[in-house]
Design a protein around this motif. Structure first.
Motif, PDB file in Angstrom:
ATOM      1  N   LYS A 160       0.933  -1.247  -0.135  1.00 35.38           N
ATOM      2  CA  LYS A 160       0.202  -0.053  -0.103  1.00 35.38           C
ATOM      3  C   LYS A 160       0.876   1.259   0.079  1.00 35.38           C
ATOM      4  CE  LYS A 160      -2.554   1.512   3.639  1.00 35.38           C
ATOM      5  NZ  LYS A 160      -3.369   1.515   4.724  1.00 35.38           N
ATOM      6  N   ASN A 161       0.498   2.088  -0.897  1.00 41.51           N
ATOM      7  CA  ASN A 161       1.393   3.419  -0.911  1.00 41.51           C
ATOM      8  C   ASN A 161       1.325   4.244   0.167  1.00 41.51           C
ATOM      9  OD1 ASN A 161       1.994   2.550  -3.373  1.00 41.51           O
ATOM     10  ND2 ASN A 161       1.131   4.406  -4.532  1.00 41.51           N
ATOM     11  N   ARG A 163       0.333   7.870   1.466  1.00 46.75           N
ATOM     12  CA  ARG A 163      -0.412   9.042   0.689  1.00 46.75           C
ATOM     13  C   ARG A 163      -0.638  10.116   1.803  1.00 46.75           C
ATOM     14  NH1 ARG A 163      -5.347   7.002   0.235  1.00 46.75           N
ATOM     15  NH2 ARG A 163      -5.713   8.095  -1.790  1.00 46.75           N
ATOM     16  N   ASP A 255      -3.896  17.929  -4.263  1.00 44.55           N
ATOM     17  CA  ASP A 255      -2.847  16.924  -4.648  1.00 44.55           C
ATOM     18  C   ASP A 255      -2.629  15.596  -3.562  1.00 44.55           C
ATOM     19  OD1 ASP A 255      -0.800  15.811  -5.988  1.00 44.55           O
ATOM     20  OD2 ASP A 255       0.638  17.459  -5.309  1.00 44.55           O
ATOM     21  N   VAL A 256      -2.370  14.781  -4.304  1.00 45.05           N
ATOM     22  CA  VAL A 256      -2.453  13.334  -3.388  1.00 45.05           C
ATOM     23  C   VAL A 256      -1.108  12.777  -3.687  1.00 45.05           C
ATOM     24  CG1 VAL A 256      -3.556  11.213  -2.250  1.00 45.05           C
ATOM     25  CG2 VAL A 256      -5.004  13.244  -3.058  1.00 45.05           C
ATOM     26  N   PRO A 257      -0.046  13.108  -3.193  1.00 42.97           N
ATOM     27  CA  PRO A 257       1.270  12.513  -3.746  1.00 42.97           C
ATOM     28  C   PRO A 257       1.423  11.087  -2.932  1.00 42.97           C
ATOM     29  CG  PRO A 257       1.843  14.616  -2.543  1.00 42.97           C
ATOM     30  CD  PRO A 257       0.296  14.325  -2.557  1.00 42.97           C
ATOM     31  N   SER A 258       1.957  10.091  -3.727  1.00 41.21           N
ATOM     32  CA  SER A 258       1.748   8.789  -3.214  1.00 41.21           C
ATOM     33  C   SER A 258       3.174   8.154  -3.530  1.00 41.21           C
ATOM     34  CB  SER A 258       0.632   8.123  -3.866  1.00 41.21           C
ATOM     35  OG  SER A 258       0.611   6.957  -3.793  1.00 41.21           O
ATOM     36  N   ARG A 259       3.525   7.206  -2.397  1.00 43.42           N
ATOM     37  CA  ARG A 259       5.034   6.740  -2.609  1.00 43.42           C
ATOM     38  C   ARG A 259       4.671   5.216  -2.118  1.00 43.42           C
ATOM     39  NH1 ARG A 259       7.687   9.647  -6.055  1.00 43.42           N
ATOM     40  NH2 ARG A 259       6.387  11.376  -6.103  1.00 43.42           N
ATOM     41  N   ALA A 260       5.188   4.188  -3.205  1.00 44.56           N
ATOM     42  CA  ALA A 260       5.532   2.899  -2.646  1.00 44.56           C
ATOM     43  C   ALA A 260       6.617   2.545  -1.954  1.00 44.56           C
ATOM     44  CB  ALA A 260       5.530   2.037  -3.878  1.00 44.56           C
ATOM     45  N   ARG A 261       7.800   3.387  -2.456  1.00 50.02           N
ATOM     46  CA  ARG A 261       9.099   3.052  -1.682  1.00 50.02           C
ATOM     47  C   ARG A 261       9.381   4.144  -0.888  1.00 50.02           C
ATOM     48  NH1 ARG A 261      13.567   2.845  -5.309  1.00 50.02           N
ATOM     49  NH2 ARG A 261      12.785   4.392  -6.662  1.00 50.02           N
TER      50      ARG A 261
ATOM     51  N   ALA B  84       3.087  -2.910  -7.419  1.00 46.82           N
ATOM     52  CA  ALA B  84       2.434  -1.777  -6.278  1.00 46.82           C
ATOM     53  C   ALA B  84       1.779  -0.690  -7.209  1.00 46.82           C
ATOM     54  CB  ALA B  84       3.342  -1.165  -5.342  1.00 46.82           C
ATOM     55  N   ASN B  85       2.310  -0.183  -8.235  1.00 52.17           N
ATOM     56  CA  ASN B  85       1.838   0.878  -8.621  1.00 52.17           C
ATOM     57  C   ASN B  85       2.026   0.706 -10.413  1.00 52.17           C
ATOM     58  OD1 ASN B  85       1.508   3.015  -6.808  1.00 52.17           O
ATOM     59  ND2 ASN B  85       3.572   2.354  -6.308  1.00 52.17           N
ATOM     60  N   GLN B 128      -3.245   1.824  -8.134  1.00 57.11           N
ATOM     61  CA  GLN B 128      -2.393   2.848  -7.431  1.00 57.11           C
ATOM     62  C   GLN B 128      -1.443   3.303  -8.461  1.00 57.11           C
ATOM     63  OE1 GLN B 128      -1.651   1.962  -2.693  1.00 57.11           O
ATOM     64  NE2 GLN B 128      -0.406   0.688  -4.322  1.00 57.11           N
ATOM     65  N   LEU B 129      -1.218   4.682  -8.435  1.00 54.90           N
ATOM     66  CA  LEU B 129      -0.230   5.388  -9.287  1.00 54.90           C
ATOM     67  C   LEU B 129       0.555   5.998  -8.290  1.00 54.90           C
ATOM     68  CD1 LEU B 129      -2.750   6.791 -12.229  1.00 54.90           C
ATOM     69  CD2 LEU B 129      -0.901   4.732 -12.196  1.00 54.90           C
ATOM     70  N   GLU B 130       1.936   5.854  -8.709  1.00 56.27           N
ATOM     71  CA  GLU B 130       2.926   6.783  -7.826  1.00 56.27           C
ATOM     72  C   GLU B 130       2.847   8.218  -8.213  1.00 56.27           C
ATOM     73  OE1 GLU B 130       6.018   4.902  -5.717  1.00 56.27           O
ATOM     74  OE2 GLU B 130       7.386   6.052  -7.240  1.00 56.27           O
ATOM     75  N   GLY B 131       3.570   9.164  -7.510  1.00 62.52           N
ATOM     76  CA  GLY B 131       3.702  10.439  -7.932  1.00 62.52           C
ATOM     77  C   GLY B 131       2.853  11.565  -7.334  1.00 62.52           C
ATOM     78  N   SER B 132       2.606  12.618  -7.961  1.00 63.19           N
ATOM     79  CA  SER B 132       1.904  13.817  -7.532  1.00 63.19           C
ATOM     80  C   SER B 132       0.595  13.875  -8.014  1.00 63.19           C
ATOM     81  CB  SER B 132       2.797  14.934  -7.414  1.00 63.19           C
ATOM     82  OG  SER B 132       2.165  15.851  -7.024  1.00 63.19           O
ATOM     83  N   ALA B 135      -0.738  10.507  -9.208  1.00 59.80           N
ATOM     84  CA  ALA B 135      -1.423   9.693  -7.916  1.00 59.80           C
ATOM     85  C   ALA B 135      -2.754  10.227  -7.464  1.00 59.80           C
ATOM     86  CB  ALA B 135      -0.309   9.585  -6.958  1.00 59.80           C
ATOM     87  N   THR B 136      -2.672  11.586  -7.748  1.00 59.92           N
ATOM     88  CA  THR B 136      -4.133  12.197  -7.519  1.00 59.92           C
ATOM     89  C   THR B 136      -5.161  11.529  -8.010  1.00 59.92           C
ATOM     90  OG1 THR B 136      -2.914  14.177  -6.776  1.00 59.92           O
ATOM     91  CG2 THR B 136      -5.305  14.214  -6.898  1.00 59.92           C
TER      92      THR B 136
END
Lengths: 344, 184
Positions: A160-161, A163, A255-261, B84-85, B128-132, B135-136
């Motif tokens: 899960k990212n 967020r 904005d909803v930045p999201s990261r898996a790492r 994951a993404n 899921q998408l990574e980023g800004s 990802a939104t």
């Protein structure tokens, strides 16, 4: 779009009146001297003819140059160290927008209690800028922001990212509405590995500016304005332009930045900018926000700050977007439009 | 670590193609290396091979073509299910979205990708998408993995994919596509 006037063009009317360093003395005939007195004499004569090093600028001159260059951080560094009558005079001559740039630099330098800060306040007062509008980001309207959520991620499958949700709202003041037809957002971000400093952003690789800052847009977008459709409208779900025709509705973005790492730092500078109208290009305020994600995908938010005007890193990021827009095909979107640069 | 191992390791760590130095620098100039990569992918048609597969597609088209189309499609469908993404496929939005390497590879596979993608139409886990801003989109539209499978499957079948911000409406689009598939 209205004609764009770059900051350089705006500065075009000013002239640098400082005198050039003095020219060397009239030359002698080197060969004659060599014949008469030898090589050593020639060497001494040449050395003597080298222009004297430009005399070091006095503190007053340094300050004057910093004002001339709009180098507000330098102005703060010099003026808080030595103050002086020239600082008083120059601050009194600044426009309200220039005072806002200087005010931002004072905050960045943590000099809010300095003499210079008091001069800026006096400058605002002299220009009859009401107290409320002197606050950072309050010159052209009301800025509101909120961190809507911070969800830690999960490293085990199903992954899960991490967020982070952030929203900004801008309600223009009546005097701003008179000069703007449309208001939007330009966002510059820096997404880097916390150990190596390497870029970890998922977009903008072809427009990285200083320290990895870059305009934050979906790959393939024609506009650098955050959340704008290729037709120039709002993406209702995460951005709403302020429009004069619907003046009661604020400009808004999510904005909803999201990261898996993990082990990554995300910093954003979101500028609220007039996109159409007499003020086109003018920055009304900027919001600095962000967070970091540790190795276990746990989020730590950063403090949010509102400033009046854009930073130098932001200007560099916009320049890099514009360079991309006018650069080779294949490194830009098919019809990538340039962003304004006349932020003042 | 060899290039092949680094590509497998990055996939295991869920590094996106755009973030993977191993993917960026992969060249496969050595015929032995090309054959080893293709051989590994033929024997392991799993999500773990997706970066290796995409690197081979970019750098060594002949070696890529030597892998049975069904195996390539299985690798890509597994990546759609397990990564994951999903940025390597592209993104989906009301503007029509964008295709990246994995999405292009699916479209290129055509018929061979139909069965594996059809198997993903029921995957309602978050896409899921990574980023800004990218990802939104996941947040805006509550994207699911099934939405990505639909986007590519519809186009392979020669249809214009529909997109609605409301997931319930998208479910109807998916149901219609299923009916078409069953009628084939």
């Amino acid at each position: 779009m209205p004609d764009r006037v770059t900051i350089d063009e705006e500065r075009g009317g000013r002239e640098d009146t400082r005198e050039a360093p003095g020219a060397p003395a009239p030359s002698m005939h080197i060969l004659d001297l060599q014949r008469a007195a030898g090589n050593a004499a020639v060497a001494r004569a040449l050395a003597a003819r080298q222009p004297a090093q430009a005399p070091a600028r006095s503190p007053e001159e340094e300050l004057e140059k910093a004002f001339f260059d709009d180098d507000w951080d330098r102005v703060v560094a010099l003026a808080t160290a030595r103050g002086g009558p020239s600082a008083v005079k120059r601050v009194a001559e600044l426009s309200a927008d220039e005072l806002r740039y200087l005010d931002d630099a004072i905050v960045r330098a943590d000099q809010e209690d300095s003499l210079l800060a008091r001069l800026v306040k006096a400058g605002f007062d002299a220009k009859k800028v009401p107290e409320k509008q002197q606050a950072a980001g309050a010159g052209y309207g009301k800025v509101e922001f909120k961190n809507t959520f911070a969800h830690d991620g999960r490293k085990t499958r199903p992954k899960k990212n991490a967020r982070y949700g952030f929203e900004i709202k801008f309600t223009p003041a009546p005097w701003t509405m008179g000069a703007a037809d449309e208001i939007g957002f330009i966002q510059s971000v820096q997404v880097v590995d916390m150990d190596t400093g390497e870029n970890r952003a998922s977009n903008g690789r072809n427009r990285l500016a200083s320290d990895m800052w870059h305009v934050d847009r979906l790959d393939g977008s024609d506009h650098g304005w955050y959340g704008m459709t290729d037709e120039g409208g709002s993406k209702d779900k995460h951005m709403q332009l302020w429009q004069k025709s619907d003046w009661g509705e604020p400009a808004w973005m999510k904005d909803v930045p999201s990261r898996a790492r993990g082990n990554v730092m995300f910093k954003a500078e979101t500028a609220i900018v007039c996109s159409k109208g007499f003020h086109a290009g003018k920055v009304y305020a900027t919001v600095h926000w962000g967070f970091e994600v540790d190795d276990d995908l746990v989020i730590t938010p950063y403090e949010t700050d509102v400033f009046n005007k854009e930073s130098e890193a932001f200007r560099d990021a916009v320049d890099a977007w514009n360079a991309q827009a006018t650069g080779p095909e294949g490194r830009r979107s098919g019809d990538q439009h340039e962003l304004p640069t006349n932020f003042r | 670590m060899s290039r092949l191992e680094r590509l497998l390791s990055d996939a295991e760590e869920d590094v996106l193609a755009a973030d993977s130095e191993a993917y960026e620098s992969a060249r496969f100039d050595d015929p032995g290396e090309r054959e080893a990569a293709a051989g590994w992918l033929r024997a392991n048609p799993t999500a773990g091979g997706v970066l290796l597969l995409l690197a081979l597609r970019r750098e060594a088209p002949d070696a890529y073509a030597s892998i049975p189309a069904e195996s390539r499609a299985r690798i890509l469908a597994a990546a759609m299910r397990e990564r994951a993404n999903l940025n390597d496929f592209g993104y989906i939005d009301e503007q029509g979205g964008l295709d990246r390497e994995a999405g292009d590879a699916l479209l290129e596979l055509g018929e061979a990708a139909i069965a594996p993608l059809a198997g993903e139409l029921g995957d309602m886990n978050p896409g899921q998408l990574e980023g800004s801003e990218e990802a939104t989109l996941t947040d805006d539209y509550a994207l699911r993995r099934a939405d990505f499978a639909y986007r590519y499957l519809a186009r392979i079948l020669g249809l214009q994919p529909k997109f609605d911000p409301d997931p319930a409406v998208r479910d109807q689009h998916i149901a219609e596509l299923r009916e078409r598939l069953e009628a084939r």
